[in-house]
Write a protein that holds these residues in place. Sequence first.
Motif, PDB file in Angstrom:
ATOM      1  N   CYS A  73      -5.259  -0.332   3.460  1.00 23.23           N
ATOM      2  CA  CYS A  73      -4.648  -1.955   4.195  1.00 23.23           C
ATOM      3  C   CYS A  73      -4.984  -1.482   5.890  1.00 23.23           C
ATOM      4  O   CYS A  73      -6.011  -2.526   5.735  1.00 23.23           O
ATOM      5  CB  CYS A  73      -3.122  -0.956   3.893  1.00 23.23           C
ATOM      6  SG  CYS A  73      -2.445   0.772   4.746  1.00 23.23           S
ATOM      7  N   CYS A  91       1.012  -1.334   0.053  1.00 24.29           N
ATOM      8  CA  CYS A  91      -0.071  -0.356  -0.121  1.00 24.29           C
ATOM      9  C   CYS A  91       1.018   1.606  -0.200  1.00 24.29           C
ATOM     10  O   CYS A  91       2.208   0.679   0.494  1.00 24.29           O
ATOM     11  CB  CYS A  91      -0.823  -0.234   1.039  1.00 24.29           C
ATOM     12  SG  CYS A  91      -2.539   1.264   1.090  1.00 24.29           S
ATOM     13  N   CYS A 130      -0.047   4.181   1.056  1.00 26.69           N
ATOM     14  CA  CYS A 130       0.166   5.582   2.052  1.00 26.69           C
ATOM     15  C   CYS A 130       1.098   5.523   2.725  1.00 26.69           C
ATOM     16  O   CYS A 130       2.020   4.222   2.753  1.00 26.69           O
ATOM     17  CB  CYS A 130      -1.511   5.143   2.143  1.00 26.69           C
ATOM     18  SG  CYS A 130      -1.370   4.363   3.736  1.00 26.69           S
ATOM     19  N   GLY A 160      -0.990   4.324   6.908  1.00 26.04           N
ATOM     20  CA  GLY A 160      -2.159   4.030   7.243  1.00 26.04           C
ATOM     21  C   GLY A 160      -3.402   3.878   5.956  1.00 26.04           C
ATOM     22  O   GLY A 160      -3.298   5.516   6.275  1.00 26.04           O
ATOM     23  N   CYS A 161      -4.553   3.651   5.585  1.00 26.38           N
ATOM     24  CA  CYS A 161      -5.493   4.219   4.616  1.00 26.38           C
ATOM     25  C   CYS A 161      -6.456   3.134   5.040  1.00 26.38           C
ATOM     26  O   CYS A 161      -6.502   1.809   5.213  1.00 26.38           O
ATOM     27  CB  CYS A 161      -4.907   4.742   3.557  1.00 26.38           C
ATOM     28  SG  CYS A 161      -4.928   3.479   2.349  1.00 26.38           S
ATOM     29  N   LYS A 217       1.155   1.221  11.163  1.00 19.15           N
ATOM     30  CA  LYS A 217       1.385   0.447  10.070  1.00 19.15           C
ATOM     31  C   LYS A 217       2.791  -0.480   9.959  1.00 19.15           C
ATOM     32  O   LYS A 217       2.710  -1.532   9.385  1.00 19.15           O
ATOM     33  CB  LYS A 217       1.068   1.396   8.429  1.00 19.15           C
ATOM     34  CG  LYS A 217       1.929   1.082   7.022  1.00 19.15           C
ATOM     35  CD  LYS A 217       1.247   1.574   6.037  1.00 19.15           C
ATOM     36  CE  LYS A 217       1.783   0.985   4.831  1.00 19.15           C
ATOM     37  NZ  LYS A 217       1.809   2.309   3.303  1.00 19.15           N
TER      38      LYS A 217
HETATM   39 ZN   LIG Z   1      -2.780   1.845   2.972  1.00 19.53          ZN
END
Ligand SMILES: [Zn+2]
Length: 822
Positions: A798, A789, A791, A794-795, A810
Amino acid sequence: MPESLAVRRADVSNAITRVHEVLDAFASRDHSGEILTAIRHFPAREAQVADFPEWVNANLVSAYAAKGIRRLYTHQAAAAEAVHAGKNIVIVTPTASGKTLCYNLPVLNAVLENSDARALYLFPTKALAQDQLAELYDLNQRLENRFGVFTYDGDTPADARKSIREKGHIILTNPDMLHSGILPHHTRWTRLFENLRYIVLDELHTYRGVFGSHLCNVLRRLRRIARFYGRDLQFICCSATIANPGELASRLVESEVEVLDSNGAPAAEKTFVFYNPPVVNRALGIRRSYINESARVSQEFLKHDLQTMVFANSRLHTEILLTYLQQANPRLPGKPETIRGYRGGYLPNERREIERGLRDGKIRGVVSTSALELGIDVGSLDTVVMAGYPGTIAATWQRAGRAGRRSGSSCAVLVASSSPLDQFMVRHPDYFFGNTPEHAFIQPDNLEILVNHLKCAAFELPIKPNEKFGDVDVADLCARLAAAGFLHLAGENYHWTHEAYPADTISLRSVTSDNFVIIDITGEPNVVGEIDFPSALVFVHEKAIYLHGGQQYHVEHLDFKERKAYVKRVDVDYYTDAIRYTQVRVLEIASTLRNPAAATAKLRKTSSALPDASSSFTSLISTTSFASSYSHGDVQVRSQVVGFKKIKFFTNENIGDGKLELPENEMHTTAYWITLERPLLESLPFSVSERQSGMFGLLHALESVATLLLMCDRRDLGTAIGERPPDAGQESDPIVSLRMEDAVSANAEFFEPNLYLYDAYPGGIGFSEPLFCAHDLLMQKTRELISFCECEQGCPSCVGPAGDLAPRAKEAALAILDGLCA
Ligand SMILES: [Zn+2]
């Protein structure tokens, strides 16, 4: 060459050119190479044919010849031979490979040889049965109407039913109707049951989870009644490509089933494209709207005069896309509309008209829900655009199969949304294009489900205590049902005691019959749907926005005593998400595996595929005895909805919340869980809140990947984190499992947490043991999902939205995974 053929060939090569033009245009705009994540070409394939077997009735051979079918595809011939030899079979072939002939040929042959022979065809929906009826009518006319074929469902007029029961050689119906309309009334169907020979189960892969577990029990009842009439049944099943068609079929029919999976049908050249909308904000992982991008891609095809089918995953999105495309292709004065919508809720006449328009080419574009995914003949289109991943690989191929069914070149484009599954698919094309990993699971011995069918069975025929019905103790269950007043023992056998018959109150689409009715009170009160008890607490609490077929409803009042939710139609730009506290208690561990090698394995550096951020700390983990273990078994889940959040569509912004006071819900079910042992947690170079966030982020990603492996809906699985109990069966400290956003603010740290993925149905529906067995694959795919991912922190694609988590969630999630992966 006849002129029309020449024209058509020219058209075809023309279409190839135009498809390539459009693809080239997309490619030239994709400077970064991040938008078109896969372009796969599948070359045309020649048909492999075989002669009709010699035993096929000459009239039937001529009837097919009159339809232009003079030879069979090899898989059709193989299926016919296997059925003729008395075997149960499952045919696994893609869309448009002529699978209906695989069952019609041997069944019709049997009827022509013996006019008493009977067959029952089961389709998961009414529409599919209707579609098959047309094909069988056509054959029947060519055979001078020598057999009776009827659909039997809720729409069948009462006065027609008697003659159908007498004259129908082939009855087309659905599992629900078999369950509540045919089996309980078998004494009126003696003609059918005394001569019943074949059961056709089409779209077998749709019978999984709750629905499949019910169907298995309905088939137990069917075989039981057939045995009573002295009949042994033979099953002919058809399935889309899944990983375990043979296993699913033999579990459903509880007998050996031969798998036929080599396809002899021809295929035209096809291109499959994965399209990932461009990133607008890289740090937050926000992409351009996939709905807008889908409209754009579709319009490009339409502009090049390519007939296009667009699939949306909801009624709302269907209407939005339809509006965009109709605006871009305005109707000419005096001419009919060339872009149409298609979905449940349109009247049958209108649907038939659209299907015709698609076949004769007058309609150039159609936007549809899954309603057009299965069956329904609309001819072959040039291109298919999917707005969002349909949820399973099987369904994606089914949708893609709508383009280029017979000749010419075609193109299918999958436009990804931001959801984890969509993003995983478009970034791992080999996962999609390789051998399918999708398994269909059922749990027919789920007691909640089985007992309901045992009641139905008792109503249908008295039960002998030594009878076999699934893998349970029938005598014991009957004794308990007798004690509860449902059955009574008369002589040797148990009989049904109630007046009402049980099938009426048992739905095959849910586990319990304790449902809430949803009533629209915008105008005249009108029932719009039903929802089971646990879901009701989450989806139709007061002030919730309930989505039903794309329409939004505001829940005005939830009447617990009467089991009714009163709603009003609204048009708002947000949906609601219930805040639920869940506590899981382990009742019994079925199996546990420990993971001692995890720590040392870290030094092996698996970092080649990983961003630098995650590899920098992998080597910090010291060698310890045990880092983690994973288990499956029985659990008790207690949950309570305590509030809700309002989430804005598309941006997923949190725009408000509210508190709720709802009763607690408790169920026994099965779960798979991972235990993070203390040394692993202590080895992580993160703060307590970062670790906690990492766990919840990891669980979020695990849930996404699990739904992928299990071919299930997100709602079929629940998640929770809780302290590992000192010993199985003992009450754990009441650290309530929380949602990730709440955990971040909670101060208590888990000492040795269990990360649970549990079956969201009382009694469990068979997901936990498969997850336990697929543990390594689950870890590996989850790691790919998170580490690939783009990002930063974190997004939603994910570990969950960045705002809900501690900043390094993350990284922490990846570090925990490192500790878990041996
Ligand atoms: Zn993400």
